[in-house]
Every structure is written in structure tokens, then in C-alpha cells.
Design a protein around this motif. Structure first.
Motif, PDB file in Angstrom:
ATOM      1  N   GLY A 150     142.919  53.994  40.934  1.00 56.06           N
ATOM      2  CA  GLY A 150     142.021  55.089  41.272  1.00 56.06           C
ATOM      3  C   GLY A 150     141.494  54.971  42.678  1.00 56.06           C
ATOM      4  N   ASN A 151     140.215  54.609  42.793  1.00 54.21           N
ATOM      5  CA  ASN A 151     139.545  54.604  44.099  1.00 54.21           C
ATOM      6  C   ASN A 151     140.240  53.688  45.108  1.00 54.21           C
ATOM      7  N   VAL A 152     140.238  54.132  46.354  1.00 56.53           N
ATOM      8  CA  VAL A 152     140.736  53.277  47.422  1.00 56.53           C
ATOM      9  C   VAL A 152     139.849  52.032  47.514  1.00 56.53           C
ATOM     10  N   ALA A 153     140.465  50.881  47.791  1.00 57.75           N
ATOM     11  CA  ALA A 153     139.732  49.611  47.824  1.00 57.75           C
ATOM     12  C   ALA A 153     138.915  49.484  49.110  1.00 57.75           C
TER      13      ALA A 153
ATOM     14  N   ILE B 186     119.736  64.565  47.655  1.00 62.25           N
ATOM     15  CA  ILE B 186     120.719  65.119  46.727  1.00 62.25           C
ATOM     16  C   ILE B 186     122.078  65.128  47.410  1.00 62.25           C
ATOM     17  N   ARG B 187     123.059  64.525  46.753  1.00 60.28           N
ATOM     18  CA  ARG B 187     124.434  64.554  47.247  1.00 60.28           C
ATOM     19  C   ARG B 187     125.270  65.373  46.283  1.00 60.28           C
ATOM     20  N   GLY B 188     126.150  66.207  46.824  1.00 67.25           N
ATOM     21  CA  GLY B 188     127.018  67.026  45.993  1.00 67.25           C
ATOM     22  C   GLY B 188     128.457  66.564  46.095  1.00 67.25           C
ATOM     23  N   SER B 189     129.120  66.443  44.951  1.00 64.01           N
ATOM     24  CA  SER B 189     130.501  65.977  44.931  1.00 64.01           C
ATOM     25  C   SER B 189     131.419  67.112  44.483  1.00 64.01           C
ATOM     26  N   ILE B 190     132.488  67.338  45.238  1.00 62.71           N
ATOM     27  CA  ILE B 190     133.442  68.414  44.938  1.00 62.71           C
ATOM     28  C   ILE B 190     134.735  67.785  44.446  1.00 62.71           C
ATOM     29  N   SER B 191     134.964  67.831  43.142  1.00 64.07           N
ATOM     30  CA  SER B 191     136.165  67.207  42.589  1.00 64.07           C
ATOM     31  C   SER B 191     137.369  68.134  42.718  1.00 64.07           C
ATOM     32  N   CYS B 192     138.556  67.523  42.661  1.00 60.86           N
ATOM     33  CA  CYS B 192     139.836  68.264  42.735  1.00 60.86           C
ATOM     34  C   CYS B 192     139.967  69.093  44.007  1.00 60.86           C
TER      35      CYS B 192
ATOM     36  N   HIS C 238     141.397  58.853  46.234  1.00 65.97           N
ATOM     37  CA  HIS C 238     142.010  57.967  45.245  1.00 65.97           C
ATOM     38  C   HIS C 238     143.407  57.600  45.725  1.00 65.97           C
ATOM     39  N   ASP C 239     143.834  56.399  45.352  1.00 68.74           N
ATOM     40  CA  ASP C 239     145.085  55.856  45.885  1.00 68.74           C
ATOM     41  C   ASP C 239     146.238  55.981  44.894  1.00 68.74           C
ATOM     42  N   THR C 240     146.173  56.969  44.023  1.00 66.78           N
ATOM     43  CA  THR C 240     147.134  57.148  42.944  1.00 66.78           C
ATOM     44  C   THR C 240     148.580  57.115  43.449  1.00 66.78           C
ATOM     45  N   TYR C 241     148.853  57.769  44.569  1.00 66.29           N
ATOM     46  CA  TYR C 241     150.200  57.834  45.132  1.00 66.29           C
ATOM     47  C   TYR C 241     150.317  57.031  46.432  1.00 66.29           C
ATOM     48  N   GLY C 242     149.369  56.108  46.651  1.00 68.77           N
ATOM     49  CA  GLY C 242     149.436  55.240  47.823  1.00 68.77           C
ATOM     50  C   GLY C 242     149.125  55.927  49.140  1.00 68.77           C
ATOM     51  N   GLN C 243     148.412  57.065  49.082  1.00 73.05           N
ATOM     52  CA  GLN C 243     148.153  57.847  50.294  1.00 73.05           C
ATOM     53  C   GLN C 243     146.734  57.692  50.844  1.00 73.05           C
TER      54      GLN C 243
ATOM     55  N   GLU D  54     124.447  65.843  51.712  1.00 71.23           N
ATOM     56  CA  GLU D  54     125.772  65.286  51.942  1.00 71.23           C
ATOM     57  C   GLU D  54     126.706  65.880  50.890  1.00 71.23           C
ATOM     58  N   LEU D  55     127.966  66.098  51.267  1.00 71.97           N
ATOM     59  CA  LEU D  55     128.927  66.711  50.356  1.00 71.97           C
ATOM     60  C   LEU D  55     130.215  65.896  50.354  1.00 71.97           C
ATOM     61  N   ASP D  56     130.634  65.460  49.180  1.00 78.42           N
ATOM     62  CA  ASP D  56     131.857  64.672  49.047  1.00 78.42           C
ATOM     63  C   ASP D  56     133.033  65.593  48.777  1.00 78.42           C
ATOM     64  N   VAL D  57     134.031  65.529  49.623  1.00 75.77           N
ATOM     65  CA  VAL D  57     135.294  66.233  49.373  1.00 75.77           C
ATOM     66  C   VAL D  57     136.210  65.212  48.707  1.00 75.77           C
ATOM     67  N   ALA D  58     136.448  65.390  47.405  1.00 77.62           N
ATOM     68  CA  ALA D  58     137.085  64.337  46.610  1.00 77.62           C
ATOM     69  C   ALA D  58     138.500  64.696  46.182  1.00 77.62           C
ATOM     70  N   ASP D  59     139.417  63.775  46.472  1.00 76.17           N
ATOM     71  CA  ASP D  59     140.791  63.897  45.986  1.00 76.17           C
ATOM     72  C   ASP D  59     140.868  63.150  44.651  1.00 76.17           C
ATOM     73  N   THR D  60     140.398  63.806  43.616  1.00 79.61           N
ATOM     74  CA  THR D  60     140.186  63.186  42.306  1.00 79.61           C
ATOM     75  C   THR D  60     141.452  62.575  41.719  1.00 79.61           C
ATOM     76  N   ILE D  61     142.600  63.214  41.957  1.00 77.22           N
ATOM     77  CA  ILE D  61     143.842  62.690  41.356  1.00 77.22           C
ATOM     78  C   ILE D  61     144.776  62.079  42.402  1.00 77.22           C
TER      79      ILE D  61
END
Length: 302
Positions: free
Chosen positions: A248-251, A138-144, A209-214, A173-180
Motif C-alpha cells: 500500500g503506502n509508499v515507504a 481540518i485536513r481533507g482527503s480525496i480518495s481515488c 500507494h506503491d501498488t504498481y511500483g510507481q 490542507e487537501l490530500d490528493v490520494a492515489d488510493t489504489i
């Protein structure tokens, strides 16, 4: 802190990457994408979602996709499961890992799934229990985790709280996600270091995510904070629905180019991924979003 010698890449193009595509992608194209990614050496591939086709029509062929892929015993095939019905699909399809999710933002949770963070995690309790009994990871994803389209800044304590709750459910496993995609390196480093004061760094992954090129800069910050699992999407597939017209997602190609040139092993064949990125972009009728992928493909073409 020293950089990791090896990084695990979780490849998300087939699920997170394709799910926002407006036109339905043929099942055989999805299967070929996953097969090519498997051959390129990924240790973990997100393949599909067992969700209502009413909400995510792109994933309506989840059962067929899972039945048709050529599996490698060294690869984990993950599926998103929002409820017990989704878990049934995951079990029937012999997925290796399920992905459950919660937001670090109350506003996002309410607007996205019409319930509080606490309620969303409580809904996953029977899913996690049955998955554990069946021997599924089980993997957990934390959005925002680094910002919310409705609340803006998110308190790090809120991210830590959700991480602890998901770990308590049995997430390995836990995903720390930069959704925007609003995170910047200092904030990413601070969030990752704080989360890993409470949870083993080996369990934490970065989803940028690469929304602002970061995204690439943020990945370097995460590596410096002791993170050794990174999510990415071949050809940068996957838009950001909260920022109009944004990528969106980094390549994956960009991430592999970075890591390999830093002397960090991944076990993934960059040349093969460049070819996959160009191929799937052609299938979708547009150029790849990967800068490294396009540059390397042009160099190959001579």
C-alpha cells in the motif's frame, strides 16, 4: 517549475498503516511507534481514528493511544473523524488536526460509505463547523483521485470539484490520494497542476500507494508540479484492500532517501526512521516493505 527546498512529510504508519492489520496491535506498541516517530522529527503524524470499533477494530484503543503518547509541541497529531461522535473523541483527546474525507469517484463513495460524493461532504458540514469553533485544524482527503477500482479513469474535473468543496468546508490542507496506486507520473503531474490552478499549491499534498511500483516516480512528478507535502508510511505499512496481496503506502524511508539525495530538506532523521521501520516490522513478524530501509539497515549491520 523548480523543486521545493523543503518538503513536509505526513507520517501515516500509526493510522493508515496499521488499520488494515488483521491481528490487534498492542496499544503500547502503537504508543511506542508514535513516540519514536515524534523523536525522529516528523512535523505531522497521523495517530489513530475515532471510528466505530465494529468497523475498524484495530483503532478501538484510540482514546488510550492519544492519552499515552509523549507529545512534541512542534508536531501536529492528526486523527481521522468520520462523524460528530468521532469529533467528540478528537476534542477529548486534544488532537491538533482532524481528517475528513471524500472520494473523487461516485462508485467508490457509494460502495465505501453508501452515499453520493455530495452527501458525504454535506455530512461533514457540522463536523467541520464544530472543529473550527474549537480551533482544530481540518485536513481533507480525496480518495481515488488518480483512478477507481470500480470506474477506472477519474476525470480531473471531479478531483477539482471535490477539492473546492472540501476547501469551502474550511480544510487548510487537501490530500490528493492515489488510493489504489494506479497513477503514473504524467497523469500525476497533470492532476496536480490542474488542482493547483484552483487551489494554493501550498495546501495540496500527495498521498501515493506503491501498488504498481510507481509511488517514488509519482512523488517526483508531484514535486515538479509544485507540491511540497508528501504522505508516507514507515516500513511501507498498510496494504491496498483493492488489489490482492499488493503493498500500500509508499515507504517513508524510500521517500526520505529520495528527497535527502535531491538536496531537499525534511527535518526528519532518516537513520532513526530506518531503525523504527525495522523495529515495527519485527513487532509485526515480517520484513519491512521499504527497499531503502532494508538496504540501509543491512549496510549498518555491516
Amino acid at each position: 517549475m523548480s523543486l521545493p527546498d523543503r518538503v513536509k512529510i505526513v507520517e501515516v504508519a500509526a493510522r493508515d498503516g496499521l488499520q488494515n492489520e488483521k491481528q490487534f496491535i498492542a496499544t503500547d506498541v502503537k504508543v511506542e511507534l508514535i513516540n519514536r516517530l515524534t523523536a525522529a522529527g516528523f512535523a505531522n503524524i497521523e495517530t489513530t481514528s475515532f471510528v466505530s470499533p465494529k468497523w475498524v477494530p484495530q483503532m478501538a484503543d484510540a482514546t488510550q493511544v492519544m492519552a499515552s503518547i509523549q507529545r512534541n509541541p512542534n508536531t501536529l497529531y492528526s486523527v481521522l473523524t468520520p462523524n460528530l461522535k468521532g469529533l467528540e473523541g478528537a476534542l477529548a483527546s486534544q488532537a491538533n488536526e482532524i481528517v475528513i474525507f471524500a472520494a473523487a469517484s461516485e462508485s467508490f463513495s457509494q460502495r465505501n460509505i453508501n452515499c453520493s460524493i455530495a452527501e458525504s461532504i454535506a455530512r461533514f458540514e457540522p463536523v467541520a463547523e464544530q472543529a473550527k469553533q474549537a480551533g482544530l485544524l481540518i485536513r481533507g482527503s480525496i480518495s481515488c483521485a488518480l483512478g477507481c477500482p470500480y470506474e477506472g479513469e477519474i476525470a480531473i474535473d471531479a478531483v477539482v470539484d471535490v477539492a473546492k468543496r472540501l476547501e469551502a468546508l474550511g480544510c487548510h490542507e487537501l490530500d490528493v490520494a492515489d488510493t489504489i496506486g494506479v497513477g503514473t507520473p504524467n497523469k500525476v503531474y497533470e492532476v496536480m497542476r490542474t488542482v493547483t490552478e484552483h487551489i494554493d499549491p501550498a495546501k495540496i499534498s500527495g498521498h501515493f500507494h506503491d501498488t504498481y511500483g510507481q509511488a517514488i516516480a509519482n512523488i517526483v512528478a508531484a514535486l515538479n508540479a509544485g507540491i511540497s507535502i508528501i504522505h508516507s508510511s514507515t516500513a511501507g505499512l498498510g496494504g491496498c484492500p483493492y488489489a490482492k496481496g499488493a503493498t500500500g503506502n509508499v515507504a517513508t524511508e524510500d521517500v526520505l532517501y529520495l528527497l535527502h539525495n535531491m538536496g531537499i530538506q525534511t527535518g526528519v532523521d532518516l537513520d532513526a526512521v530506518v531503525d523504527i521501520g525495522q523495529w515495527i516490522s519485527a513487532q509485526l513478524g515480517r520484513p519491512s516493505f521499504s527497499r531503502a530501509g532494508n538496504a540501509l539497515a543491512a549496510r549498518k549491520a555491516g
